[in-house]
Design a protein around this motif. Structure first.
Motif, PDB file in Angstrom:
ATOM      1  N   TRP A 177       0.789  -1.236   0.022  1.00 33.16           N
ATOM      2  CA  TRP A 177       0.117  -0.206   0.042  1.00 33.16           C
ATOM      3  C   TRP A 177       0.751   1.204   0.041  1.00 33.16           C
ATOM      4  O   TRP A 177       0.586   2.256  -0.615  1.00 33.16           O
ATOM      5  N   HIS A 178       2.102   1.062   0.628  1.00 36.41           N
ATOM      6  CA  HIS A 178       2.838   2.328   0.750  1.00 36.41           C
ATOM      7  C   HIS A 178       3.336   2.570  -0.802  1.00 36.41           C
ATOM      8  O   HIS A 178       3.387   3.735  -1.450  1.00 36.41           O
ATOM      9  N   SER A 179       3.825   1.345  -1.551  1.00 38.19           N
ATOM     10  CA  SER A 179       4.319   1.536  -2.903  1.00 38.19           C
ATOM     11  C   SER A 179       3.317   2.133  -3.504  1.00 38.19           C
ATOM     12  O   SER A 179       3.692   2.700  -4.610  1.00 38.19           O
ATOM     13  N   LEU A 180       2.027   1.558  -3.451  1.00 37.84           N
ATOM     14  CA  LEU A 180       0.893   1.937  -4.466  1.00 37.84           C
ATOM     15  C   LEU A 180       0.734   3.534  -4.416  1.00 37.84           C
ATOM     16  O   LEU A 180       0.462   4.256  -5.552  1.00 37.84           O
ATOM     17  N   VAL A 181       0.705   4.054  -3.046  1.00 36.62           N
ATOM     18  CA  VAL A 181       0.480   5.636  -3.116  1.00 36.62           C
ATOM     19  C   VAL A 181       1.769   6.404  -3.945  1.00 36.62           C
ATOM     20  O   VAL A 181       1.422   7.180  -4.754  1.00 36.62           O
ATOM     21  N   ILE A 182       2.949   5.912  -3.502  1.00 35.62           N
ATOM     22  CA  ILE A 182       4.131   6.451  -4.152  1.00 35.62           C
ATOM     23  C   ILE A 182       4.277   6.337  -5.742  1.00 35.62           C
ATOM     24  O   ILE A 182       4.527   7.217  -6.357  1.00 35.62           O
ATOM     25  N   ILE A 183       3.864   5.306  -6.310  1.00 35.29           N
ATOM     26  CA  ILE A 183       3.790   4.781  -7.438  1.00 35.29           C
ATOM     27  C   ILE A 183       2.831   5.858  -8.108  1.00 35.29           C
ATOM     28  O   ILE A 183       3.049   6.367  -9.411  1.00 35.29           O
ATOM     29  N   GLU A 184       1.699   5.882  -7.703  1.00 32.91           N
ATOM     30  CA  GLU A 184       0.634   6.893  -8.152  1.00 32.91           C
ATOM     31  C   GLU A 184       1.060   8.287  -8.177  1.00 32.91           C
ATOM     32  O   GLU A 184       0.409   9.067  -9.282  1.00 32.91           O
ATOM     33  N   LEU A 185       1.587   8.682  -7.150  1.00 26.72           N
ATOM     34  CA  LEU A 185       2.275   9.930  -7.126  1.00 26.72           C
ATOM     35  C   LEU A 185       3.211  10.285  -8.449  1.00 26.72           C
ATOM     36  O   LEU A 185       3.307  11.233  -8.988  1.00 26.72           O
ATOM     37  N   ILE A 186       4.058   9.270  -8.407  1.00 33.69           N
ATOM     38  CA  ILE A 186       5.345   9.242  -9.505  1.00 33.69           C
ATOM     39  C   ILE A 186       4.328   9.219 -10.899  1.00 33.69           C
ATOM     40  O   ILE A 186       4.915   9.930 -11.872  1.00 33.69           O
ATOM     41  N   ASN A 187       3.528   8.371 -11.317  1.00 34.88           N
ATOM     42  CA  ASN A 187       2.846   8.557 -12.519  1.00 34.88           C
ATOM     43  C   ASN A 187       2.009   9.839 -12.591  1.00 34.88           C
ATOM     44  O   ASN A 187       1.957  10.383 -13.846  1.00 34.88           O
ATOM     45  N   LEU A 188       1.413  10.496 -11.498  1.00 37.05           N
ATOM     46  CA  LEU A 188       0.725  11.467 -11.794  1.00 37.05           C
ATOM     47  C   LEU A 188       1.977  12.792 -12.251  1.00 37.05           C
ATOM     48  O   LEU A 188       1.395  13.438 -13.174  1.00 37.05           O
ATOM     49  N   GLN A 189       2.751  12.639 -11.534  1.00 30.38           N
ATOM     50  CA  GLN A 189       4.079  13.546 -12.039  1.00 30.38           C
ATOM     51  C   GLN A 189       4.407  13.509 -13.182  1.00 30.38           C
ATOM     52  O   GLN A 189       5.006  14.352 -14.209  1.00 30.38           O
ATOM     53  N   ASN A 190       4.708  12.102 -13.795  1.00 33.68           N
ATOM     54  CA  ASN A 190       4.918  11.914 -15.145  1.00 33.68           C
ATOM     55  C   ASN A 190       4.268  12.418 -16.428  1.00 33.68           C
ATOM     56  O   ASN A 190       4.351  12.784 -17.059  1.00 33.68           O
ATOM     57  N   PHE A 191       2.834  11.780 -15.937  1.00 33.59           N
ATOM     58  CA  PHE A 191       2.001  12.357 -17.032  1.00 33.59           C
ATOM     59  C   PHE A 191       2.029  13.853 -17.093  1.00 33.59           C
ATOM     60  O   PHE A 191       1.748  14.363 -18.141  1.00 33.59           O
ATOM     61  N   LEU A 192       1.793  14.774 -15.859  1.00 29.73           N
ATOM     62  CA  LEU A 192       1.813  16.126 -16.050  1.00 29.73           C
ATOM     63  C   LEU A 192       2.864  16.755 -16.682  1.00 29.73           C
ATOM     64  O   LEU A 192       2.844  17.517 -17.354  1.00 29.73           O
ATOM     65  N   THR A 193       4.131  15.938 -16.217  1.00 29.99           N
ATOM     66  CA  THR A 193       5.226  16.496 -16.980  1.00 29.99           C
ATOM     67  C   THR A 193       5.240  16.119 -18.513  1.00 29.99           C
ATOM     68  O   THR A 193       5.689  17.239 -19.241  1.00 29.99           O
ATOM     69  N   ARG A 194       4.777  15.152 -18.936  1.00 35.51           N
ATOM     70  CA  ARG A 194       4.986  14.803 -20.304  1.00 35.51           C
ATOM     71  C   ARG A 194       3.931  15.415 -20.889  1.00 35.51           C
ATOM     72  O   ARG A 194       4.098  15.866 -22.070  1.00 35.51           O
ATOM     73  N   GLU A 195       2.723  15.739 -20.273  1.00 34.50           N
ATOM     74  CA  GLU A 195       1.687  16.503 -21.174  1.00 34.50           C
ATOM     75  C   GLU A 195       1.499  17.874 -21.214  1.00 34.50           C
ATOM     76  O   GLU A 195       1.079  18.587 -22.122  1.00 34.50           O
ATOM     77  N   GLU A 196       2.020  18.603 -19.847  1.00 33.74           N
ATOM     78  CA  GLU A 196       1.786  19.780 -19.607  1.00 33.74           C
ATOM     79  C   GLU A 196       3.103  20.682 -19.661  1.00 33.74           C
ATOM     80  O   GLU A 196       3.181  21.716 -19.802  1.00 33.74           O
ATOM     81  N   VAL A 197       4.304  19.965 -19.277  1.00 33.93           N
ATOM     82  CA  VAL A 197       5.357  20.509 -19.168  1.00 33.93           C
ATOM     83  C   VAL A 197       6.495  19.788 -19.893  1.00 33.93           C
ATOM     84  O   VAL A 197       7.580  19.257 -19.173  1.00 33.93           O
ATOM     85  N   ALA A 198       6.370  19.588 -21.050  1.00 31.74           N
ATOM     86  CA  ALA A 198       7.239  18.825 -22.144  1.00 31.74           C
ATOM     87  C   ALA A 198       8.670  19.269 -21.755  1.00 31.74           C
ATOM     88  O   ALA A 198       9.572  18.337 -22.112  1.00 31.74           O
ATOM     89  N   SER A 199       9.002  20.477 -21.630  1.00 29.61           N
ATOM     90  CA  SER A 199      10.328  20.912 -21.512  1.00 29.61           C
ATOM     91  C   SER A 199      11.047  20.347 -20.336  1.00 29.61           C
ATOM     92  O   SER A 199      12.392  20.399 -20.220  1.00 29.61           O
ATOM     93  N   LEU A 200      10.340  19.983 -19.323  1.00 32.27           N
ATOM     94  CA  LEU A 200      10.947  19.094 -18.096  1.00 32.27           C
ATOM     95  C   LEU A 200      10.927  17.646 -18.124  1.00 32.27           C
ATOM     96  O   LEU A 200      11.223  16.857 -17.397  1.00 32.27           O
ATOM     97  N   SER A 201      10.382  17.006 -19.210  1.00 30.35           N
ATOM     98  CA  SER A 201      10.262  15.656 -19.198  1.00 30.35           C
ATOM     99  C   SER A 201      11.613  14.997 -19.269  1.00 30.35           C
ATOM    100  O   SER A 201      11.646  13.595 -18.690  1.00 30.35           O
ATOM    101  N   TYR A 202      12.559  15.503 -19.468  1.00 28.87           N
ATOM    102  CA  TYR A 202      13.913  15.025 -19.218  1.00 28.87           C
ATOM    103  C   TYR A 202      14.523  14.526 -17.730  1.00 28.87           C
ATOM    104  O   TYR A 202      15.426  13.953 -17.458  1.00 28.87           O
ATOM    105  N   LEU A 203      13.510  15.459 -17.038  1.00 31.53           N
ATOM    106  CA  LEU A 203      13.782  15.104 -15.458  1.00 31.53           C
ATOM    107  C   LEU A 203      13.043  13.953 -14.897  1.00 31.53           C
ATOM    108  O   LEU A 203      13.618  13.512 -13.649  1.00 31.53           O
ATOM    109  N   ALA A 204      12.281  13.350 -15.661  1.00 30.02           N
ATOM    110  CA  ALA A 204      11.465  12.497 -14.897  1.00 30.02           C
ATOM    111  C   ALA A 204      12.197  11.209 -14.345  1.00 30.02           C
ATOM    112  O   ALA A 204      11.944  10.754 -13.353  1.00 30.02           O
ATOM    113  N   PRO A 205      13.199  10.694 -15.194  1.00 33.87           N
ATOM    114  CA  PRO A 205      13.886   9.420 -14.806  1.00 33.87           C
ATOM    115  C   PRO A 205      14.636   9.682 -13.866  1.00 33.87           C
ATOM    116  O   PRO A 205      14.550   8.840 -12.652  1.00 33.87           O
TER     117      PRO A 205
END
Length: 208
Positions: free
Chosen positions: A36-64
């Motif tokens: 359950w701890h992992s699930l919460v963190i994974i969802e937050l990571i995924n949210l950040q990745n999606f928003l970075t990719r879709e809304e702030v493409a210039s920062l997508s290189y930071l995701a990894p």
């Protein structure tokens, strides 16, 4: 956003389970204990990745790099692994995940297909996620994996160092969000840091 967001979150979550399962199971730690701890963190990571990719493409290189850092802090603050081992475990977990996904692409897909055909990209994520969890669990059940005395390499005053680092990260991230006006794109990372700071302070207070 719509269904693209739903599919992205779903298959990225399955994929994330593979990373965390391989990271923990490989070092003889039960992933289910931290599910359950992992699930919460994974969802937050995924949210950040999606928003970075879709809304702030210039920062997508930071995701990894951000994903790697979040996983290290997850192991250090929630699983309570010393910082050195957290770095090593995260490196091994991501390397195993990348190796598995590369093997699947080589056998069943091509890079071009995965990048250009969404269904095949989602299929790859699903297969990587399921196989990663099953392989990790199988190794754990068979008693295969690395076992170390984690405490031998715990740095003195490490908990203070980690708390200070998290606070510094929060400060600089907030400054970046304000100066670049990218509040949405990095909000997931900020929430993760706040969660880790809470766990660090709470657990050290309980133990003392």
């Amino acid at each position: 956003m719509g269904m693209n967001f739903v599919w992205f979150m779903l298959f990225s979550t399955i994929e994330g389970f593979a990373v965390y399962a391989l990271t923990l199971y490989t070092f003889r730690l039960d992933f289910r204990k931290y599910f359950w701890h992992s699930l919460v963190i994974i969802e937050l990571i995924n949210l950040q990745n999606f928003l970075t990719r879709e809304e702030v493409a210039s920062l997508s290189y930071l995701a990894p790099a951000i994903n790697f850092l979040i996983t290290v802090l997850f192991l250090r603050t929630i699983v309570r692994i010393p910082l050195f081992w957290s770095l090593l475990m995260t490196s091994v977990g991501y390397a195993a995940y990348i190796a598995l996904q590369t093997a699947l692409i080589t056998i069943f897909f091509s890079v071009e297909e995965v990048q250009s055909i969404p269904v095949k990209g989602y299929t790859l994520q699903f297969l990587t996620g399921v196989l990663g969890v099953l392989i990790g669990w199988g190794l754990y059940r068979q008693g295969i994996g690395f076992t170390f005395d984690f405490e031998r390499l715990r740095i003195k005053w490490e908990h203070i160092l980690v708390i200070v680092l998290i606070i510094v990260f929060i400060f600089f991230l907030t400054l970046m969000m304000y100066s670049l006006n990218v509040f949405g794109g990095l909000i997931g990372f900020l929430i993760c840091l706040i969660v880790f700071l809470f766990y660090s302070i709470r657990k050290e207070t309980i133990e003392s």
